[in-house]
Write a protein that holds these residues in place. Structure first.
Motif, PDB file in Angstrom:
ATOM      1  N   GLY A 233       1.030  -1.661   0.106  1.00  0.00           N
ATOM      2  CA  GLY A 233       0.292  -0.247   0.003  1.00  0.00           C
ATOM      3  C   GLY A 233       0.761   1.214  -0.151  1.00  0.00           C
ATOM      4  O   GLY A 233       0.509   2.560   0.396  1.00  0.00           O
ATOM      5  N   ILE A 234       2.494   1.389   0.080  1.00  0.00           N
ATOM      6  CA  ILE A 234       2.786   2.651  -0.536  1.00  0.00           C
ATOM      7  C   ILE A 234       2.974   2.193  -1.907  1.00  0.00           C
ATOM      8  O   ILE A 234       4.085   2.205  -3.140  1.00  0.00           O
ATOM      9  N   HIS A 235       2.286   3.799  -2.095  1.00  0.00           N
ATOM     10  CA  HIS A 235       2.137   4.459  -3.783  1.00  0.00           C
ATOM     11  C   HIS A 235       2.578   5.262  -3.742  1.00  0.00           C
ATOM     12  O   HIS A 235       2.750   6.141  -4.999  1.00  0.00           O
ATOM     13  N   ASP A 236       2.991   6.424  -2.576  1.00  0.00           N
ATOM     14  CA  ASP A 236       3.675   7.316  -2.938  1.00  0.00           C
ATOM     15  C   ASP A 236       4.700   8.105  -3.239  1.00  0.00           C
ATOM     16  O   ASP A 236       5.838   9.085  -3.379  1.00  0.00           O
ATOM     17  N   THR A 237       5.763   6.802  -3.061  1.00  0.00           N
ATOM     18  CA  THR A 237       7.352   7.259  -3.532  1.00  0.00           C
ATOM     19  C   THR A 237       7.571   6.606  -4.781  1.00  0.00           C
ATOM     20  O   THR A 237       8.505   6.276  -5.144  1.00  0.00           O
ATOM     21  N   ILE A 238       6.845   5.476  -5.171  1.00  0.00           N
ATOM     22  CA  ILE A 238       7.028   4.770  -6.683  1.00  0.00           C
ATOM     23  C   ILE A 238       7.243   5.175  -8.111  1.00  0.00           C
ATOM     24  O   ILE A 238       7.813   5.507  -8.849  1.00  0.00           O
ATOM     25  N   GLY A 239       6.637   6.738  -7.465  1.00  0.00           N
ATOM     26  CA  GLY A 239       6.744   7.827  -8.180  1.00  0.00           C
ATOM     27  C   GLY A 239       8.307   8.290  -8.361  1.00  0.00           C
ATOM     28  O   GLY A 239       8.995   8.322  -9.783  1.00  0.00           O
ATOM     29  N   ILE A 240       8.620   8.379  -7.793  1.00  0.00           N
ATOM     30  CA  ILE A 240      10.648   8.621  -7.056  1.00  0.00           C
ATOM     31  C   ILE A 240      11.252   7.896  -8.009  1.00  0.00           C
ATOM     32  O   ILE A 240      12.350   8.278  -9.071  1.00  0.00           O
ATOM     33  N   ASP A 241      11.491   5.908  -7.456  1.00  0.00           N
ATOM     34  CA  ASP A 241      11.078   5.281  -8.331  1.00  0.00           C
ATOM     35  C   ASP A 241      11.649   5.634 -10.160  1.00  0.00           C
ATOM     36  O   ASP A 241      12.093   5.333 -10.943  1.00  0.00           O
ATOM     37  N   LEU A 242       9.871   6.151 -10.335  1.00  0.00           N
ATOM     38  CA  LEU A 242       9.968   5.672 -11.747  1.00  0.00           C
ATOM     39  C   LEU A 242      10.837   6.850 -12.177  1.00  0.00           C
ATOM     40  O   LEU A 242      11.701   7.121 -13.465  1.00  0.00           O
ATOM     41  N   VAL A 243      10.924   8.355 -11.973  1.00  0.00           N
ATOM     42  CA  VAL A 243      11.909   9.650 -12.405  1.00  0.00           C
ATOM     43  C   VAL A 243      13.425   9.322 -11.792  1.00  0.00           C
ATOM     44  O   VAL A 243      14.009   8.892 -13.350  1.00  0.00           O
TER      45      VAL A 243
ATOM     46  N   ARG B 137      -9.097   0.504 -14.372  1.00  0.00           N
ATOM     47  CA  ARG B 137     -10.414   1.761 -13.372  1.00  0.00           C
ATOM     48  C   ARG B 137      -9.441   2.644 -12.301  1.00  0.00           C
ATOM     49  O   ARG B 137      -8.967   2.881 -11.777  1.00  0.00           O
ATOM     50  N   LEU B 138      -9.277   3.776 -12.997  1.00  0.00           N
ATOM     51  CA  LEU B 138      -9.338   5.183 -12.273  1.00  0.00           C
ATOM     52  C   LEU B 138      -9.794   4.444 -11.399  1.00  0.00           C
ATOM     53  O   LEU B 138     -10.271   5.340 -10.533  1.00  0.00           O
ATOM     54  N   ASP B 139      -8.667   4.813  -9.748  1.00  0.00           N
ATOM     55  CA  ASP B 139      -8.502   5.137  -8.529  1.00  0.00           C
ATOM     56  C   ASP B 139      -8.386   6.680  -7.979  1.00  0.00           C
ATOM     57  O   ASP B 139      -6.793   6.619  -7.998  1.00  0.00           O
ATOM     58  N   VAL B 140      -8.773   7.604  -7.724  1.00  0.00           N
ATOM     59  CA  VAL B 140      -7.872   8.920  -8.421  1.00  0.00           C
ATOM     60  C   VAL B 140      -7.569   9.351  -6.890  1.00  0.00           C
ATOM     61  O   VAL B 140      -6.072   9.827  -6.925  1.00  0.00           O
ATOM     62  N   ASP B 141      -7.458   8.737  -5.658  1.00  0.00           N
ATOM     63  CA  ASP B 141      -7.277   8.589  -4.907  1.00  0.00           C
ATOM     64  C   ASP B 141      -5.475   8.053  -4.869  1.00  0.00           C
ATOM     65  O   ASP B 141      -4.207   8.400  -4.339  1.00  0.00           O
ATOM     66  N   LEU B 142      -5.898   6.840  -5.243  1.00  0.00           N
ATOM     67  CA  LEU B 142      -3.813   5.886  -5.400  1.00  0.00           C
ATOM     68  C   LEU B 142      -3.526   6.827  -6.170  1.00  0.00           C
ATOM     69  O   LEU B 142      -2.103   6.762  -6.201  1.00  0.00           O
ATOM     70  N   ALA B 143      -4.055   7.288  -7.858  1.00  0.00           N
ATOM     71  CA  ALA B 143      -3.617   7.983  -8.814  1.00  0.00           C
ATOM     72  C   ALA B 143      -2.289   9.341  -8.285  1.00  0.00           C
ATOM     73  O   ALA B 143      -1.469   9.479  -8.881  1.00  0.00           O
ATOM     74  N   GLU B 144      -3.007   9.799  -7.149  1.00  0.00           N
ATOM     75  CA  GLU B 144      -2.370  11.339  -6.537  1.00  0.00           C
ATOM     76  C   GLU B 144      -1.035  10.626  -5.733  1.00  0.00           C
ATOM     77  O   GLU B 144      -0.399  11.905  -5.846  1.00  0.00           O
ATOM     78  N   LYS B 145      -1.715   9.501  -4.790  1.00  0.00           N
ATOM     79  CA  LYS B 145      -0.210   9.612  -4.480  1.00  0.00           C
ATOM     80  C   LYS B 145       1.303   9.439  -5.441  1.00  0.00           C
ATOM     81  O   LYS B 145       1.410   9.384  -5.448  1.00  0.00           O
ATOM     82  N   VAL B 146       0.387   9.053  -6.668  1.00  0.00           N
ATOM     83  CA  VAL B 146       1.230   8.058  -7.453  1.00  0.00           C
ATOM     84  C   VAL B 146       2.196   9.593  -7.900  1.00  0.00           C
ATOM     85  O   VAL B 146       3.423   9.661  -8.313  1.00  0.00           O
TER      86      VAL B 146
ATOM     87  N   ILE C  96       5.928  11.658  -8.283  1.00  0.00           N
ATOM     88  CA  ILE C  96       6.387  11.326  -9.355  1.00  0.00           C
ATOM     89  C   ILE C  96       7.014  13.370  -9.484  1.00  0.00           C
ATOM     90  O   ILE C  96       8.125  13.219  -9.975  1.00  0.00           O
ATOM     91  N   VAL C  97       6.436  13.923  -8.936  1.00  0.00           N
ATOM     92  CA  VAL C  97       6.770  15.254  -8.764  1.00  0.00           C
ATOM     93  C   VAL C  97       7.727  15.744  -7.469  1.00  0.00           C
ATOM     94  O   VAL C  97       8.401  16.358  -8.267  1.00  0.00           O
ATOM     95  N   ASP C  98       8.058  15.114  -6.839  1.00  0.00           N
ATOM     96  CA  ASP C  98       8.590  14.648  -6.038  1.00  0.00           C
ATOM     97  C   ASP C  98      10.376  13.991  -6.376  1.00  0.00           C
ATOM     98  O   ASP C  98      11.536  15.157  -5.966  1.00  0.00           O
ATOM     99  N   GLY C  99       9.701  13.645  -7.379  1.00  0.00           N
ATOM    100  CA  GLY C  99      11.208  12.578  -7.970  1.00  0.00           C
ATOM    101  C   GLY C  99      11.504  13.595  -8.882  1.00  0.00           C
ATOM    102  O   GLY C  99      12.813  13.934  -9.369  1.00  0.00           O
ATOM    103  N   CYS C 100      10.911  14.447  -9.912  1.00  0.00           N
ATOM    104  CA  CYS C 100      11.172  15.910 -10.665  1.00  0.00           C
ATOM    105  C   CYS C 100      11.806  16.635 -10.187  1.00  0.00           C
ATOM    106  O   CYS C 100      13.237  16.993 -10.084  1.00  0.00           O
ATOM    107  N   GLN C 101      11.362  17.026  -9.270  1.00  0.00           N
ATOM    108  CA  GLN C 101      12.032  18.216  -8.191  1.00  0.00           C
ATOM    109  C   GLN C 101      13.067  17.948  -7.743  1.00  0.00           C
ATOM    110  O   GLN C 101      14.252  18.243  -7.409  1.00  0.00           O
TER     111      GLN C 101
END
Lengths: 305, 305
Positions: free
Chosen positions: A38-48, A73-82, A86-91
């Motif tokens: 359930g840790i979705h808020d750092t996988i975007g850092i991995d992606l970047v 099927r889009l889960d908006v809450d989950l997508a926002e975490k992801v 990604i935003v963190d990774g770009c920063q």
């Protein structure tokens, strides 16, 4: 029309006095652990990280990043975490999130699952490109520490986990009582090396850079230097993180497979002149520490000493 | 740091005298039809088309493309077919396939299935960017023909197909005996408009361009012009392709939903001065025909006449 990619980490496109350097990657089956923990808020850092660490190997400064997020099927809450990750990774890599695509694809992904891919574009002056061609025997290998497994080798990690009898919520064995679950250790976001690497490059002496991804040292280091040269790695020159020791023991994996699969604690390797090595090692201590992990020798491939 | 994207079709990054323009997209659930028909050698054309058609809307010439191909277990023969289409698409848009990633992700995708995403980067001189801001009432809408459904609306297509009682291997009804299966009609590769659009732009008078993707005319055309303006579409000014007539009839879908989902036979819409319209219509006849499909009016949104 196209310059040959260097080590294949990023593709180079000539553009005036610059090369535009582009890379694409996903985060592989590390996603399965995101689903399970359930840790979705750092996988975007991995992606970047996967893309920008690739393009910085040629000395390119990342300019912008785009992401592709696909789910049934889009889960908006989950997508926002992801997206937050990604935003963190770009920063962290000082680049612009220039766009992205969110694709809803019914019947493609299991409930609650998704896939991600990312694309980064950077630029480097043609006369400053890092291409490995000046590497000679006697040059030093400088290692930059990883945060753990980063984003490769997770198919093997998952097999080890199944075999170990531990769950992601159990404590990582051997951590001296400090609280850290197996899931937290495995999900530690990939280090983004952009700023540190560009800083080191700016001071001179960097001849080649290898991003240690799938294939480990064994496959990735030889990508950056000319034929006729090899790398000798001093295996006791840095501390292998606990998570790798646990994976190796729980999975009964030999050294050779570990080194061909994981970064073993060093996520980026710089090939530098001996003079530059002395300076870099002196300047980077404490939290941004660097290690002299080996040297270039006549030969081929990687030998471990 | 970032210029606002124009209509959101592509992101713009200032770079010297140019904007670098980047776009990313997949092909959505058209992939399911590729799996079911076994037609894998043109889906790569769709993939390239979706991104390069987006970036050419700002007047950008595509420079390079990268792809991401994800599957549970790599089938080399199938992957080669997909890559062949990507190579074809890059040739049609005169851009370099600069790199890509093939990701094997066990347990993510059903047997024989895969997902694709693509990423294109182009460039346009800052003083030549097409941004819609000079559009005025009285300007003409020029439509460029599509090859069919292109790469949007396939979730609805699949529901219609299930309801129709036809299989992908049945003949498309109403085709006057010419052999064409439903599957072949639906899998027709997306038109790549790059060369035609850049040619038209080079002769002057083009003020705005809309790539007609998901959302059809109704959602995509208003993205390119300033507020206070609307578009009137002359619905009898071009021939709606048979495949759309069949979808509408078999699905019992009203005009409004059709126009908000599909391109209805026009894949790209150029907003041009009346003088340019006269010239373009005269110059583009026969196989590269163009249609005057409407005009800009005071108001908002799209009205159909």
């Amino acid at each position: 029309k196209m310059a040959p990619g260097i080590g294949g980490f990023g593709g180079l496109y000539p553009w005036g006095d610059d090369y535009l350097v582009a890379g694409t990657d996903g985060v592989g089956t590390k996603l399965k652990l995101a689903f399970e923990t359930g840790i979705h808020d750092t996988i975007g850092i991995d992606l970047v990280a996967m893309s920008v660490n690739d393009i910085v190997t040629s000395g390119a400064r990342p300019l912008f990043f785009l992401d592709y997020f696909a789910t049934s099927r889009l889960d908006v809450d989950l997508a926002e975490k992801v997206i937050k990750g990604i935003v963190d990774g770009c920063q962290q890599s000082d680049c612009v999130l220039l766009g992205g695509e969110t694709a809803e694809m019914p019947d493609f992904y299991a409930e609650g699952e998704y896939d991600l891919s990312g694309f980064a574009v950077g630029a480097v002056k043609k006369d400053a490109v890092i291409d490995g061609k000046n590497i000679v025997a006697g040059d030093a290998l400088i290692g930059l520490p990883s945060s753990g497994v980063h984003s490769n080798g997770f198919s093997l990690v998952r097999r080890v986990l199944a075999k170990s009898g531990l769950s992601l919520h159990d404590q990582l064995p051997g951590n001296n009582g400090k609280p850290l679950t197996v899931g937290e250790a495995l999900m530690a976001p990939t280090v983004i090396y952009v700023k540190q690497v560009l800083d080191i490059i700016s001071k001179g002496g960097v001849k080649g850079i290898a991003h240690i991804t799938g294939g480990g040292f064994t496959d990735n280091i030889p990508r950056v230097f000319p034929s006729g040269l090899g790398a000798k790695i001093f295996t006791n020159s840095w501390e292998v993180p606990l998570v790798f020791k646990w994976i190796q023991e729980a999975g009964g994996i030999d050294d050779s497979e570990m080194r061909r699969t994981f970064n073993m604690g060093i996520g980026m390797v710089l090939v530098v002149s001996p003079e530059a090595a002395t300076r870099i090692l002196a300047e980077h201590q404490g939290s941004n520490s660097t290690y002299k992990i080996g040297e270039i020798i006549a030969g081929e491939g990687v030998v471990y000493a």
